[in-house]
Design a protein around this motif. Sequence first.
Motif, PDB file in Angstrom:
ATOM      1  N   GLY A   1       0.605   1.642  -3.780  1.00  0.00           N
ATOM      2  CA  GLY A   1      -0.805   1.953  -3.576  1.00  0.00           C
ATOM      3  C   GLY A   1      -1.294   3.098  -4.446  1.00  0.00           C
TER       4      GLY A   1
ATOM      5  N   LEU B   1      -8.755   0.795  -3.630  1.00  0.00           N
ATOM      6  CA  LEU B   1      -7.386   0.562  -4.121  1.00  0.00           C
ATOM      7  C   LEU B   1      -7.429   0.054  -5.564  1.00  0.00           C
ATOM      8  CD1 LEU B   1      -5.813  -1.252  -1.042  1.00  0.00           C
ATOM      9  CD2 LEU B   1      -5.122   0.970  -1.917  1.00  0.00           C
TER      10      LEU B   1
ATOM     11  N   ILE C   1       0.838  -1.214   0.000  1.00  0.00           N
ATOM     12  CA  ILE C   1       0.000   0.000   0.000  1.00  0.00           C
ATOM     13  C   ILE C   1       0.868   1.257   0.000  1.00  0.00           C
ATOM     14  CG2 ILE C   1      -1.724   1.322   1.315  1.00  0.00           C
ATOM     15  CD1 ILE C   1      -2.973  -1.382   2.103  1.00  0.00           C
TER      16      ILE C   1
END
Length: 240
Positions: free
Chosen positions: A149, A199, A145
């Motif tokens: 990300g 995401l 992330i």
Amino acid sequence: AKVLAPETVLKQRKHAQKSAVETAAAASAAKKQRKQKRHVIFKRAEQYVKEYRQLERSEVRLRRQARQTGSFYVPAQPKLAFVVRTKGINKIAPKPRKVLQLLRLLQINNGVFIRLTYATTQMLQIITPYAAWGTPNLKTVKELIYKRGYAKVNKQRLPISDNRIIEENLGKYGIICIEDLVHEIYTVGPNFKIANNFLWPFKLSNPNGGWAKRKVRHFIEGGDVGNREDKINALIRRMN
């Protein structure tokens, strides 16, 4: 004689002074708000670290207890998986192709988090020859992330460069910073689906050192596809 300024100039000056005062006040209020928010984020991050440590320690404690009593400790079934597509787009049967589409794995080396249920496990069985998956640990989730990300905002792919992007889109679910996002994904919280959909699918590189010689074989046969449980972490490190 003293020359008086035109009335329009005086009005402009007055307006400029007023707007300068308003801007300064707004900037001061925003600064105060940011400071408060930073404090909240810091407190939350501390709380999450404590929670992760407790989880880890309870696992160790249960293992030790089992060893002392001469029995076995069976860990809980994992709730989270990370899936990486290992094959391109050529020569894929319609059913696996559809499943890969549903999981948002549209390109080779794309990766996504998924919640493990009976349904998703069945889907993973269908795409076994075309994907590798396993259970990611906290370090892997964080690294993915933080480093790879990207957010999906209005169907656009935006880098997560600021907590403001997260707060604007997920604030109503109580997710206001990147630590909240990591926590929601790692613990498979109540808003996992929304957080995961926020995401963009991760675009990973080819692994350092390359794939296995026969990557189309299953992992347990010396290839790269299929379920590799916690061994997925090593693969992600090489691809991230």
